[in-house]
Each structure stands twice: as structure tokens, then as C-alpha cells.
Scaffold this motif. Structure first.
Motif, PDB file in Angstrom:
ATOM      1  N   LYS A  15     -13.079 -36.830   8.503  1.00  0.00           N
ATOM      2  CA  LYS A  15     -14.451 -37.332   8.460  1.00  0.00           C
ATOM      3  C   LYS A  15     -14.842 -37.979   9.792  1.00  0.00           C
ATOM      4  CE  LYS A  15     -15.402 -36.340   4.156  1.00  0.00           C
ATOM      5  NZ  LYS A  15     -16.488 -35.394   3.798  1.00  0.00           N
ATOM      6  N   GLY A  16     -13.865 -38.468  10.508  1.00  0.00           N
ATOM      7  CA  GLY A  16     -14.158 -39.076  11.797  1.00  0.00           C
ATOM      8  C   GLY A  16     -12.955 -39.846  12.315  1.00  0.00           C
ATOM      9  N   PHE A  17     -12.902 -40.045  13.636  1.00  0.00           N
ATOM     10  CA  PHE A  17     -11.846 -40.879  14.203  1.00  0.00           C
ATOM     11  C   PHE A  17     -12.389 -41.611  15.428  1.00  0.00           C
ATOM     12  CE2 PHE A  17     -11.112 -36.926  16.622  1.00  0.00           C
ATOM     13  CZ  PHE A  17     -10.987 -37.401  17.911  1.00  0.00           C
ATOM     14  N   ARG A  18     -11.696 -42.675  15.790  1.00  0.00           N
ATOM     15  CA  ARG A  18     -12.063 -43.458  16.961  1.00  0.00           C
ATOM     16  C   ARG A  18     -10.786 -44.001  17.583  1.00  0.00           C
ATOM     17  NH1 ARG A  18     -15.517 -48.842  16.035  1.00  0.00           N
ATOM     18  NH2 ARG A  18     -13.566 -49.337  14.969  1.00  0.00           N
ATOM     19  N   ALA A  19     -10.697 -43.970  18.890  1.00  0.00           N
ATOM     20  CA  ALA A  19      -9.545 -44.537  19.604  1.00  0.00           C
ATOM     21  C   ALA A  19     -10.050 -45.279  20.825  1.00  0.00           C
ATOM     22  CB  ALA A  19      -8.579 -43.438  20.021  1.00  0.00           C
ATOM     23  N   PHE A  20      -9.533 -46.477  21.045  1.00  0.00           N
ATOM     24  CA  PHE A  20      -9.976 -47.216  22.233  1.00  0.00           C
ATOM     25  C   PHE A  20      -8.820 -48.042  22.788  1.00  0.00           C
ATOM     26  CE2 PHE A  20     -11.032 -49.864  18.566  1.00  0.00           C
ATOM     27  CZ  PHE A  20     -10.566 -51.119  18.917  1.00  0.00           C
ATOM     28  N   ASN A  21      -8.895 -48.264  24.097  1.00  0.00           N
ATOM     29  CA  ASN A  21      -7.915 -49.074  24.812  1.00  0.00           C
ATOM     30  C   ASN A  21      -8.535 -50.410  25.198  1.00  0.00           C
ATOM     31  OD1 ASN A  21      -5.647 -47.259  25.041  1.00  0.00           O
ATOM     32  ND2 ASN A  21      -6.891 -46.059  26.450  1.00  0.00           N
ATOM     33  N   SER A  22      -7.720 -51.411  25.253  1.00  0.00           N
ATOM     34  CA  SER A  22      -8.166 -52.699  25.782  1.00  0.00           C
ATOM     35  C   SER A  22      -7.046 -53.315  26.591  1.00  0.00           C
ATOM     36  CB  SER A  22      -8.582 -53.630  24.641  1.00  0.00           C
ATOM     37  OG  SER A  22      -7.466 -53.933  23.818  1.00  0.00           O
ATOM     38  N   LYS A  23      -7.412 -54.037  27.611  1.00  0.00           N
ATOM     39  CA  LYS A  23      -6.437 -54.730  28.459  1.00  0.00           C
ATOM     40  C   LYS A  23      -6.917 -56.164  28.616  1.00  0.00           C
ATOM     41  CE  LYS A  23      -3.678 -53.937  32.631  1.00  0.00           C
ATOM     42  NZ  LYS A  23      -2.431 -53.606  31.910  1.00  0.00           N
ATOM     43  N   ARG A  24      -6.247 -57.055  27.928  1.00  0.00           N
ATOM     44  CA  ARG A  24      -6.703 -58.447  27.880  1.00  0.00           C
ATOM     45  C   ARG A  24      -6.308 -59.234  29.120  1.00  0.00           C
ATOM     46  NH1 ARG A  24      -8.345 -59.116  22.619  1.00  0.00           N
ATOM     47  NH2 ARG A  24      -7.476 -57.635  21.115  1.00  0.00           N
ATOM     48  N   ALA A  25      -5.255 -58.770  29.817  1.00  0.00           N
ATOM     49  CA  ALA A  25      -4.822 -59.443  31.049  1.00  0.00           C
ATOM     50  C   ALA A  25      -4.156 -58.421  31.944  1.00  0.00           C
ATOM     51  CB  ALA A  25      -3.853 -60.587  30.734  1.00  0.00           C
ATOM     52  N   MET A  26      -4.351 -58.539  33.258  1.00  0.00           N
ATOM     53  CA  MET A  26      -3.841 -57.529  34.177  1.00  0.00           C
ATOM     54  C   MET A  26      -2.321 -57.479  34.214  1.00  0.00           C
ATOM     55  SD  MET A  26      -6.365 -55.836  35.298  1.00  0.00           S
ATOM     56  CE  MET A  26      -7.064 -56.064  33.655  1.00  0.00           C
ATOM     57  N   ASP A  27      -1.675 -58.563  33.840  1.00  0.00           N
ATOM     58  CA  ASP A  27      -0.211 -58.579  33.855  1.00  0.00           C
ATOM     59  C   ASP A  27       0.384 -58.232  32.495  1.00  0.00           C
ATOM     60  OD1 ASP A  27      -1.092 -60.852  32.601  1.00  0.00           O
ATOM     61  OD2 ASP A  27       0.407 -62.188  33.526  1.00  0.00           O
TER      62      ASP A  27
END
Length: 532
Positions: A404-416
Motif C-alpha cells: 500500500k505504501g512505504f517510506r524510508a528516511f535518514n537522519s543524522k543528529r550529530a556529525m560525530d
């Protein structure tokens, strides 16, 4: 009566020295199985003393059963400073536990002086002693006379002396190597004839082999010439991959021997598997196939010019030197071409699908396949996806779930800190809607986790599926980061291993297609097994 020859494949060793040609251990195992299926006599797996991956491959292969081919470990003569029983390279060859061992030694006096930095007599000693030490540990022992042709041109007496020491050491076959690839056919013939006279003078019936490189574009010609002169073993690689300009191309050598030179071996009798083997190697190496390659290229039997097309339709011999089906290739003129139908019928029989020769479904499958190939799909390394395609066309493929549908996402909360990836999936199973979320190491891993999480409640057997390989191919590099990509996924369970494919401008979408096919294939195969 056809003359027996031996086909020795060194794709997994010499082939991997080609620029941009890389294979994982799993890739090498899969190629080994394909080469065995094709009837190759000897498979050179690599140099077990050179790197940890080679060691892992040989350990893995100890648990594999080859039906015809014999696996060979490759290495060099002992170091002059080491006794044979103390030499790490020779010990690594023994530890590989292969039925065949192949070692190389120096034939050219400048290599003895400048590379090994020892005396000529010392080189003769290490050739004989290395082979003599290995002899009890191998069912068959081969000696590659490195730079033999160049060495013979410079110092024929010494080059022949090295072969004599290899015979004394117990070698079963002497392989004459054009290591620099600079020899021309008219130079090769008198040297081979002199070697044959040398063996006759010694009263030796040892077999000879040829190992040619392609720096002068003569590796195939030199290999075929050698066989015509009575040489028994020919070494080469699938698609001619190898260091610098490559090795003798077995996809040209094998059909020439089988179809034009009245030779015989198991691989020559199975020459119909040549095209699929060629394209599988390209796919696993993540390299584009050379469409213009003789015998196995997509354009090898493609006809465009009006006069050619008209003539070929009446009689293919007018513009084709062999029937393409003999090497597993197809003639390309029309989308509903008979050879395309033959290919579908062949695959149907392989998959256990009951498909009549005159079934109208065949034409629709050929048409859909052609459309998908134009989009960038290739099925040489993804036969599971092709089988699903055929079963859907026949209406026999069950719809186990619906996206029916999908979603994928990336997040980077801190560079290290590492990135975090989350995937959400909505799908329907048996009229029930399921909504799951999973974290993963990247979007593909997260999607895989979310898909399994959604389906395992309904299909517990999906827990058995292991994704063992993932490859991405950019199909149109001129579009940069907006290019279409092809994703190939390799999966396995306790019963078998299978490949699936997806194509899209979006790498996540392409990965999803391949993942879904993988799960569908597993469910379909388990259902068929239950009915047996």
C-alpha cells in the motif's frame, strides 16, 4: 574421432587482476558452481598464500561438492632461501586441500637474475624441488612456465631446461605461458614444435598447455593455434578478463573448439551454457557486458541492415557463422523472434513450468521481457525474478501480499554519530492491513526489516531467508546522480540460493522491487515443495 582437450578456467585468480574487476567470496563460490555446471575441467580458485579472502574461499569450497570440475590452488615455486617443507607458500597450497595444485616458475633468464636475483642453476633447483615436495599432496600437479615464449626467444636452451626440471619434479602438465601477451601466431608455432621435439627426445609423454595474455590482441588466436598443434590444455578466463589487456577469452575459445575444430571435452558438449555464464560473471563483478563480444554478446547475432535482415529471415547462414542457440545466445531481429520463444521455453522447462510450444502466452512473455530489458532489467543473475515473471504471465503466481505504501528516511543528529534510518511499510495480507516500522543500517536494511516484521506473522518461514549480497549498477552514467540504477539481491535459505532484480531512477524503489521478489520467490518455492 574428436580430440580430447582440457579447459582450465582462471577467472577467479587471473581474472580478478583486471582493473575494476572485484569478486566477493560468495561471488567466487557462485561462479565456481556455474563453471562446474558448464563442464569446465579445472577451476583455479586463487593464490591461498596471498590474502585472507583467498584462504576463506578455499575453506568455503571444502564444504562444496563439484560435479565435474576440479578445483586448483595456485602459487609459486619456493623461495630460494627456504627449504620446501619450510616454505609458507607451498604449505598454503597444501592447506587449501584441493585435488589440483598449479605452481609457476621462471623460464626467462632475465627474470631469474633481475626478479629472483639468483643463479640460473638455483632456479632449476627450486622448480624441481617445489614440484617434488607438492607431488604427494595433489591428485594432479600442473606447472605454469611463466614468460616461457619470451624466455625461449632469448635463451631457448635454458627455457627448455626449466621444463625438464618440471618433468623431473613430477608435473602432470606443462603450461607454456605468454605472460606479457606480446607473441604473434607465427612466432608461437615453431616454439611449440620445438618443445614437442624436446619432449620426444626425452621420451616424455607429458601433456602440454597454453596460457596466453592478450596484449597484442592475439590470445585467442595463439590458444587455438596451440590446440591445433596438439597442445591438450588451454587456460583462460570468462570474457577474457585479466591483468592489463586480459587473458585468452574462453567465451571465444570454447565455441571455436567445440563447433569449428572437432575437439571434445565436457565444457565443449555444454557450450549452450556459455552465454548465461558470460553474463553471470559480468553481473557478479558489477560490470557492463560487452554487447559486441563474439559468440555471447547481445549484438553477436543482431541484424539491423535491411538487406541483412531480409536474407537472414530466409536463411540465417547468409549472415551468421553459427546458430546462436548453440552457444545459448539469441538472434535479434523482431520482438516476437522464434529464438526468443525458444529461450522462454528453455527457461520454463528449467523452472518446471508446463508451457506448450505453441502457447500464445510465450509471445506475451517475450514482449514483456523485451520491454523490461529496454528499461534496464537483466535476468542473468536474477533467475528468481524471471521465474516469477513467467508465473505471473501464466496466472499461476499467487499474490501473497500487496504493498500500500512505504517510506524510508535518514537522519543524522550529530556529525560525530552514525546516521539513523527508519522505514515504514503499509501492506495488505489476506484482506488485513499491516503497518510496521523498523530501524536499520541504511534504507535498504530498514525496508528489509520492516517487510519481514510485517510478513513473518503470516509467513513464519520468511525467518529462514538470509540476504547475502547486494549490488547496485548505474545504468546511464551521463545523468549523474539522477541516473537509473539496477539492484541485484542474492538470498538463500536452507534449500537453495536465488537472485532477484529491481530497476528504477530511485535506488530505494529498485531495492524494494528486488526485496519483494526475493520474499515472493521464497514463499512460492516453499508452497511448491509442500505439494511435491
Amino acid at each position: 574421432m574428436s580430440r580430447q582437450v582440457e579447459i582450465y578456467d582462471t577467472t577467479l585468480r587471473d581474472g580478478t587482476q583486471a582493473e575494476n574487476f572485484n569478486l566477493s567470496v560468495n561471488d567466487k563460490v557462485r561462479i565456481s558452481r556455474q563453471l562446474d555446471e558448464m563442464g569446465i575441467d579445472f577451476i583455479e580458485g586463487g593464490w591461498p598464500g596471498s590474502n585472507p579472502q583467498a584462504v576463506e574461499f578455499f575453506k568455503t569450497m571444502q564444504g562444496q561438492t563439484l560435479k565435474h570440475a576440479r578445483l586448483s590452488a595456485f602459487g609459486s615455486t619456493r623461495m630460494f632461501a627456504n627449504a620446501a617443507d619450510k616454505d609458507a607458500n607451498l604449505q598454503a597450497l597444501i592447506d587449501a586441500k584441493t585435488p589440483v595444485i598449479t605452481i609457476f616458475g621462471k623460464s626467462w633468464d632475465i627474470h631469474v637474475y633481475d626478479a629472483l636475483r639468483i643463479e640460473l642453476a638455483d632456479n632449476l633447483l627450486i622448480i624441481e624441488e617445489s614440484l617434488r615436495y607438492l607431488r604427494p599432496h595433489a591428485a594432479q600437479l600442473f606447472y605454469d612456465a611463466e614468460h616461457f615464449f619470451d624466455g625461449f626467444k632469448k635463451n631457448p636452451e635454458y627455457a627448455l631446461a626449466t621444463l625438464g626440471k618440471a618433468i623431473d619434479g613430477g608435473a602432470d602438465c606443462l603450461i607454456m605461458c605468454d605472460t606479457n601477451g606480446g607473441m604473434l601466431p607465427h612466432e608461437v608455432q615453431p616454439i611449440i614444435e620445438r618443445v614437442q621435439l624436446f619432449l620426444k627426445e626425452r621420451g616424455s609423454k607429458i601433456h602440454l598447455g597454453i596460457h596466453a595474455h592478450n596484449d597484442s590482441e592475439t590470445a585467442v588466436a595463439n590458444s587455438l593455434l596451440a590446440i591445433s598443434l596438439g597442445v591438450r590444455q588451454v587456460q583462460g578466463t570468462i570474457n577474457g578478463y585479466g591483468e592489463r589487456c586480459g587473458n585468452g577469452n574462453l567465451t571465444s575459445i570454447i565455441p571455436a573448439l567445440a563447433l569449428k575444430m572437432d575437439c571434445d571435452s565436457e565444457a565443449l558438449r555444454r557450450v549452450g551454457k556459455l552465454t548465461e555464464t558470460s553474463r553471470l560473471v559480468d553481473e557478479l563483478a558489477n560490470l557492463p557486458s560487452n554487447k559486441y563480444q563474439a559468440y555471447v554478446g547481445r549484438s553477436a547475432f543482431a541484424h539491423k541492415g535491411g538487406v541483412h535482415v531480409s536474407a537472414v529471415k530466409r536463411n540465417p547462414l547468409t549472415y551468421e557463422h553459427i546458430e546462436p542457440e548453440k552457444v545459448g545466445n539469441i538472434r535479434r531481429i523482431l520482438i516476437s523472434d522464434q529464438s526468443g520463444k525458444s529461450n522462454v521455453l528453455f527457461k520454463a522447462r528449467k523452472f518446471g513450468i508446463n508451457l506448450e510450444d505453441n502457447s500464445p502466452i510465450i509471445a506475451s512473455i517475450v514482449k514483456e521481457l523485451k520491454e523490461l530489458e529496454n528499461q534496464g532489467f537483466q535476468y542473468e543473475g536474477a533467475e528468481a525474478s524471471f521465474e516469477l515473471l513467467m508465473r505471473r504471465a501464466l496466472g499461476t503466481q499467487r499474490n501473497y501480499f500487496q504493498l500500500k505504501g512505504f517510506r524510508a528516511f535518514n537522519s543524522k543528529r550529530a556529525m560525530d554519530q552514525p546516521s539513523e534510518t527508519e522505514a515504514t511499510i503499509r501492506l495488505e495480507v489476506g484482506g488485513e492491513e499491516v503497518h510496521t516500522v523498523a530501524m536499520g543500517n541504511g534504507p535498504v536494511n530498514a525496508l528489509d526489516g520492516a517487510l519481514r516484521k510485517a510478513l513473518i506473522h503470516f509467513y513464519p518461514n520468511l525467518q529462514e531467508v538470509e540476504l547475502i549480497d547486494y549490488k547496485v549498477r548505474v545504468l546511464s552514467g551521463e545523468h549523474g546522480t539522477g541516473a537509473k540504477v539496477r539492484v541485484l539481491i542474492e538470498s538463500r535459505d536452507q534449500h537453495e540460493q536465488w537472485g532477484t532484480v529491481g530497476v528504477s531512477l530511485n535506488i530505494i524503489e529498485a531495492s524494494w522491487q528486488a526485496l519483494v521478489d526475493s520474499m515472493n520467490y521464497k514463499l512460492m518455492r516453499d508452497e511448491l515443495r509442500q505439494k511435491m
